[in-house]
Design a protein around this motif. Structure first.
Motif, PDB file in Angstrom:
ATOM      1  N   VAL A  52      15.387 -21.425  18.002  1.00  0.00           N
ATOM      2  CA  VAL A  52      14.325 -21.085  17.471  1.00  0.00           C
ATOM      3  C   VAL A  52      14.263 -21.654  16.031  1.00  0.00           C
ATOM      4  CG1 VAL A  52      12.633 -19.374  16.738  1.00  0.00           C
ATOM      5  CG2 VAL A  52      14.041 -19.110  18.822  1.00  0.00           C
ATOM      6  N   ALA A  53      15.648 -21.757  15.311  1.00  0.00           N
ATOM      7  CA  ALA A  53      15.666 -21.952  13.846  1.00  0.00           C
ATOM      8  C   ALA A  53      15.926 -23.297  13.670  1.00  0.00           C
ATOM      9  CB  ALA A  53      16.966 -21.020  13.323  1.00  0.00           C
ATOM     10  N   LEU A  54      15.926 -24.086  14.899  1.00  0.00           N
ATOM     11  CA  LEU A  54      16.409 -25.621  14.623  1.00  0.00           C
ATOM     12  C   LEU A  54      15.080 -26.432  13.658  1.00  0.00           C
ATOM     13  CD1 LEU A  54      17.582 -26.638  18.120  1.00  0.00           C
ATOM     14  CD2 LEU A  54      18.815 -26.394  16.120  1.00  0.00           C
ATOM     15  N   MET A  63      18.069 -32.966   8.276  1.00  0.00           N
ATOM     16  CA  MET A  63      18.832 -33.352   9.244  1.00  0.00           C
ATOM     17  C   MET A  63      17.580 -34.139  10.385  1.00  0.00           C
ATOM     18  SD  MET A  63      21.031 -30.157  10.344  1.00  0.00           S
ATOM     19  CE  MET A  63      22.000 -30.789  11.521  1.00  0.00           C
ATOM     20  N   ASP A  64      17.992 -35.192  10.902  1.00  0.00           N
ATOM     21  CA  ASP A  64      17.368 -36.016  11.669  1.00  0.00           C
ATOM     22  C   ASP A  64      17.539 -35.090  13.314  1.00  0.00           C
ATOM     23  OD1 ASP A  64      19.660 -36.885  12.746  1.00  0.00           O
ATOM     24  OD2 ASP A  64      19.541 -38.833  11.762  1.00  0.00           O
ATOM     25  N   THR A  65      16.557 -35.721  14.090  1.00  0.00           N
ATOM     26  CA  THR A  65      16.722 -35.015  15.398  1.00  0.00           C
ATOM     27  C   THR A  65      17.981 -35.208  16.154  1.00  0.00           C
ATOM     28  OG1 THR A  65      14.280 -35.436  15.643  1.00  0.00           O
ATOM     29  CG2 THR A  65      15.551 -35.023  17.625  1.00  0.00           C
ATOM     30  N   ALA A  66      18.684 -36.529  15.989  1.00  0.00           N
ATOM     31  CA  ALA A  66      19.800 -36.857  16.676  1.00  0.00           C
ATOM     32  C   ALA A  66      21.008 -35.816  16.196  1.00  0.00           C
ATOM     33  CB  ALA A  66      20.252 -38.483  16.491  1.00  0.00           C
ATOM     34  N   THR A  67      21.042 -35.515  15.012  1.00  0.00           N
ATOM     35  CA  THR A  67      21.970 -34.637  14.267  1.00  0.00           C
ATOM     36  C   THR A  67      21.599 -33.354  14.634  1.00  0.00           C
ATOM     37  OG1 THR A  67      22.329 -36.028  12.484  1.00  0.00           O
ATOM     38  CG2 THR A  67      23.259 -34.075  12.238  1.00  0.00           C
ATOM     39  N   LEU A  68      20.541 -32.830  14.589  1.00  0.00           N
ATOM     40  CA  LEU A  68      20.124 -31.416  14.860  1.00  0.00           C
ATOM     41  C   LEU A  68      20.447 -31.013  16.161  1.00  0.00           C
ATOM     42  CD1 LEU A  68      18.278 -29.417  13.477  1.00  0.00           C
ATOM     43  CD2 LEU A  68      16.360 -30.276  14.774  1.00  0.00           C
ATOM     44  N   GLN A  69      20.422 -31.700  17.353  1.00  0.00           N
ATOM     45  CA  GLN A  69      20.735 -31.412  18.544  1.00  0.00           C
ATOM     46  C   GLN A  69      22.125 -31.081  18.701  1.00  0.00           C
ATOM     47  OE1 GLN A  69      22.656 -32.871  21.436  1.00  0.00           O
ATOM     48  NE2 GLN A  69      23.513 -34.364  19.890  1.00  0.00           N
ATOM     49  N   TRP A  70      23.123 -31.471  17.938  1.00  0.00           N
ATOM     50  CA  TRP A  70      24.428 -31.057  17.753  1.00  0.00           C
ATOM     51  C   TRP A  70      24.569 -29.633  17.316  1.00  0.00           C
ATOM     52  CZ3 TRP A  70      28.208 -33.476  20.183  1.00  0.00           C
ATOM     53  CH2 TRP A  70      28.157 -34.913  20.393  1.00  0.00           C
ATOM     54  N   THR A 180      14.567 -15.817  12.081  1.00  0.00           N
ATOM     55  CA  THR A 180      14.230 -17.188  11.338  1.00  0.00           C
ATOM     56  C   THR A 180      13.097 -16.829  10.381  1.00  0.00           C
ATOM     57  OG1 THR A 180      14.977 -18.334  13.458  1.00  0.00           O
ATOM     58  CG2 THR A 180      13.541 -19.602  11.758  1.00  0.00           C
ATOM     59  N   GLU A 181      12.454 -15.754  10.698  1.00  0.00           N
ATOM     60  CA  GLU A 181      11.261 -15.481   9.806  1.00  0.00           C
ATOM     61  C   GLU A 181      11.807 -14.952   8.341  1.00  0.00           C
ATOM     62  OE1 GLU A 181       8.187 -15.683   9.751  1.00  0.00           O
ATOM     63  OE2 GLU A 181       7.492 -15.830  12.056  1.00  0.00           O
ATOM     64  N   LEU A 182      13.178 -14.211   8.673  1.00  0.00           N
ATOM     65  CA  LEU A 182      13.740 -14.178   7.199  1.00  0.00           C
ATOM     66  C   LEU A 182      14.284 -15.306   6.628  1.00  0.00           C
ATOM     67  CD1 LEU A 182      15.512 -10.711   8.526  1.00  0.00           C
ATOM     68  CD2 LEU A 182      13.382 -11.079   7.047  1.00  0.00           C
ATOM     69  N   SER A 183      14.996 -16.128   7.449  1.00  0.00           N
ATOM     70  CA  SER A 183      16.035 -17.309   7.057  1.00  0.00           C
ATOM     71  C   SER A 183      16.778 -17.925   8.300  1.00  0.00           C
ATOM     72  CB  SER A 183      16.890 -16.902   6.063  1.00  0.00           C
ATOM     73  OG  SER A 183      17.607 -17.952   5.706  1.00  0.00           O
ATOM     74  N   TRP A 184      16.576 -19.232   8.544  1.00  0.00           N
ATOM     75  CA  TRP A 184      17.550 -19.653   9.401  1.00  0.00           C
ATOM     76  C   TRP A 184      18.947 -19.324   9.536  1.00  0.00           C
ATOM     77  CZ3 TRP A 184      21.598 -22.861   8.344  1.00  0.00           C
ATOM     78  CH2 TRP A 184      21.510 -23.363   6.658  1.00  0.00           C
ATOM     79  N   ARG A 185      19.378 -18.960   8.086  1.00  0.00           N
ATOM     80  CA  ARG A 185      20.834 -18.454   8.105  1.00  0.00           C
ATOM     81  C   ARG A 185      21.129 -17.042   8.688  1.00  0.00           C
ATOM     82  NH1 ARG A 185      23.439 -21.875   4.349  1.00  0.00           N
ATOM     83  NH2 ARG A 185      22.150 -22.956   3.219  1.00  0.00           N
ATOM     84  N   VAL A 308      10.132 -28.221  23.305  1.00  0.00           N
ATOM     85  CA  VAL A 308       9.085 -27.486  23.020  1.00  0.00           C
ATOM     86  C   VAL A 308       9.022 -26.942  21.650  1.00  0.00           C
ATOM     87  CG1 VAL A 308       7.814 -25.501  23.683  1.00  0.00           C
ATOM     88  CG2 VAL A 308       8.465 -27.126  25.618  1.00  0.00           C
ATOM     89  N   THR A 309      10.379 -26.446  21.274  1.00  0.00           N
ATOM     90  CA  THR A 309      10.782 -25.902  19.975  1.00  0.00           C
ATOM     91  C   THR A 309      10.114 -26.892  18.856  1.00  0.00           C
ATOM     92  OG1 THR A 309      12.459 -24.444  20.798  1.00  0.00           O
ATOM     93  CG2 THR A 309      12.086 -24.955  18.338  1.00  0.00           C
ATOM     94  N   LEU A 310      10.673 -28.086  18.947  1.00  0.00           N
ATOM     95  CA  LEU A 310      10.070 -28.968  17.936  1.00  0.00           C
ATOM     96  C   LEU A 310       8.836 -29.342  17.829  1.00  0.00           C
ATOM     97  CD1 LEU A 310      13.274 -31.814  18.231  1.00  0.00           C
ATOM     98  CD2 LEU A 310      12.881 -29.714  16.711  1.00  0.00           C
ATOM     99  N   TYR A 311       8.196 -29.303  19.133  1.00  0.00           N
ATOM    100  CA  TYR A 311       6.732 -29.588  19.251  1.00  0.00           C
ATOM    101  C   TYR A 311       5.727 -28.402  18.480  1.00  0.00           C
ATOM    102  CZ  TYR A 311       1.984 -30.066  21.418  1.00  0.00           C
ATOM    103  OH  TYR A 311       0.815 -30.141  21.579  1.00  0.00           O
ATOM    104  N   VAL A 312       6.050 -27.353  19.109  1.00  0.00           N
ATOM    105  CA  VAL A 312       4.932 -26.121  18.647  1.00  0.00           C
ATOM    106  C   VAL A 312       5.278 -25.717  17.285  1.00  0.00           C
ATOM    107  CG1 VAL A 312       4.719 -25.290  21.015  1.00  0.00           C
ATOM    108  CG2 VAL A 312       6.445 -24.323  19.603  1.00  0.00           C
TER     109      VAL A 312
END
Length: 504
Positions: A52-54, A63-70, A180-185, A308-312
């Motif tokens: 959810v935090a991606l 980060m780009d999508t390629a790095t993000l998936q890692w 994630t509403e607070l922070s992705w961290r 779907v996460t990236l889309y919505v």
């Protein structure tokens, strides 16, 4: 020390810790079970919660999508790649020692990763956490089987343990949305303090066991490293191929290195006196089919969730909590069905249930092809979420049951570990494929469909169709009689050969 009663037969481990009945458990017994279940809950939670935090991580760290998936792939590859070695370590080094050390490393890595802003370090620590989970799970299972006596006590313990694992994975998106509403961290740090608390409790309640003499030659470290490195390089090659080209020298060299490492793993397993994977177990048609179905199931779902996460969140602008609530029906269906699915398994052939589950998954992906930016949640997402929930409720217990059916008692752990390995690897590889499709299709503007989204959904549906086709073939093979059911076409495993292998 856990209490026992005289109403059932009592068993004990080397230190005398026993639980013989599911009633009248002591406070220490419950604390032990809470510790083991809590660790499994965190392992499962971490897979889906960070998803959810991606989008937030990508925005903050650039980060780009390629790095993000890692962020996700490194965790599941560490988990799947070292699961069999984790089981071996638990047997040789001691269940308590391995469990507590792995939980501690998991907690520390969680805290450090949350404090970092370096994407490479975060990815590396996610891999460390995955490896830690790979050692925690088999050690926890072993502690349950040696602490709780066979029968009602152990059945109850396993039932609670399994429910915690399923709920951790199912509710991870909800936890991730709120955090994630607070922070992705917060999604990265949350498991840390909880794991360290479980470590403190575990040091008090996890039973001690007698030390065993062992040799490091009993660890098939080369097998674990070669298999995991092969998978890491394969995923990297697929992701990079979208940028440098599928026929480029870099891509071809990476594929070649991955293949050489895979061959090295097979050679190692054939020659090692204590292999992580006895290749003869793959003669079981049922086991191989369950592994492929697990790969297809989680591979398709993990890639779908990423997409779907990236889309919505990225294109439609949904908040993390809104996205988490959108996926909630899947978790609710899985949790509610957990107490009823045993009746279904008793009445129907597991291979038939696998076929039904795959059909439902494929229908869910195809249904999502109708999506357009102006559609309401109840129209474009809710039907797919319902189908995915039903698919998980049917397919997950069916493949777990099939993977261990007919497997010798001394290889039940191997069969279960192998299935979980295929499940995690499927997630990593299919996320890499979807990432490559999206990376080669361009960027989406606000309120637009992701470029390549339709192609990715068709690929996921095609993967599921391939799994369904294999299921049909397996049904035909199993109807060929007991010989075909035991192993490869042409007959089963020779009993004398099996005895010889076990004495090596």
């Amino acid at each position: 020390m856990p209490e026992s009663t005289s109403s059932t037969r009592q068993t004990s481990d080397p230190q005398g810790f026993t639980v013989s009945a599911p009633t009248g458990w002591s406070r220490r017994t419950w604390l032990l079970l809470v510790t083991l279940c809590g660790a499994l809950f965190l392992d499962a939670l971490d897979i889906s919660m960070v998803g959810v935090a991606l989008p937030s991580i990508r925005t903050d760290l650039g980060m780009d999508t390629a790095t993000l998936q890692w962020i996700v792939s490194s965790y599941v590859l560490g988990y799947g790649g070292f699961l069999l070695l984790g089981g071996r370590a638990s047997d040789l080094l001691g269940r308590r020692r391995v469990f507590l050390a792995a939980v501690g490393v998991f907690g520390v890595a969680s805290v450090i990763s949350a404090l970092s802003s370096i994407d490479g370090l975060i990815i590396a620590l996610r891999f460390v956490k995955g490896v830690s989970a790979a050692f925690t799970v088999p050690a926890g299972l072993s502690i349950i089987t040696t602490t709780f006596a066979e029968g009602p006590a152990r059945n109850k313990a396993f039932s609670i343990y399994s429910a915690c694992g399923a709920s951790g994975f199912s509710l991870g998106l909800v936890f991730g949305g709120f955090l994630t509403e607070l922070s992705w961290r917060a999604t990265l740090v949350f498991p840390g303090p909880v794991a360290l608390l479980l470590l403190v409790i575990g040091m008090q309640v996890v039973p001690r066991t007698a030390r065993r003499k062992f040799s490091f030659a009993q660890f098939d470290l080369l097998g674990a490293l070669s298999s995991t490195a092969s998978l890491l390089i394969l995923v990297f090659a697929v992701v990079r191929a979208a940028e440098v080209g599928w026929g480029s020298a870099q891509t071809l060299v990476l594929f070649a290195i991955s293949a050489v490492l895979a061959v090295s793993f097979v050679v190692t397993e054939l020659r090692h006196p204590h292999p992580l994977l006895r290749l003869g177990v793959l003669r079981s048609v049922r086991l191989v089919h369950a592994n492929v179905a697990g790969f297809v199931m989680f591979g398709g779902y993990a890639a779908f969730q990423f997409l779907v996460t990236l889309y919505v969140q990225g294109s439609l602008g949904w908040s993390p909590i809104s996205m988490a609530m959108a996926f909630l029906p899947i978790g609710l269906i899985v949790v509610v069905s957990a107490t009823k699915i045993e009746v279904v398994l008793d009445r129907f052939n597991t291979t038939v249930l696998v076929a039904i589950g795959l059909v439902v998954f494929g229908a869910a992906y195809l249904l999502f092809l109708r999506t357009s930016p102006g559609m309401s949640y109840w129209n474009f997402m809710f039907p797919t979420m319902m189908l995915l929930g039903i698919g998980f409720a049917i397919l997950f217990p069916a493949i777990n049951s099939q993977a261990t059916a007919g497997v010798a008692d001394d290889e039940q752990g191997l069969a279960s570990g192998l299935l979980n390995t295929f499940i995690q690897v499927g997630g990593a590889l299919m996320m890499a494929v979807v990432t490559a499709i999206m990376a080669s299709s361009g960027e989406a503007g606000a309120g637009e469909l992701l470029p390549g989204m339709g192609t990715a959904l068709i690929v996921l549906a095609s993967l599921t169709a391939a799994g369904l086709l294999m299921t049909v073939v397996v049904l035909a093979v199993l109807r060929g009689g007991p010989a075909a059911e035991e192993g490869l076409p042409g007959g089963g495993v020779d009993i004398e050969e099996r005895k010889l292998e076990l004495t090596r």
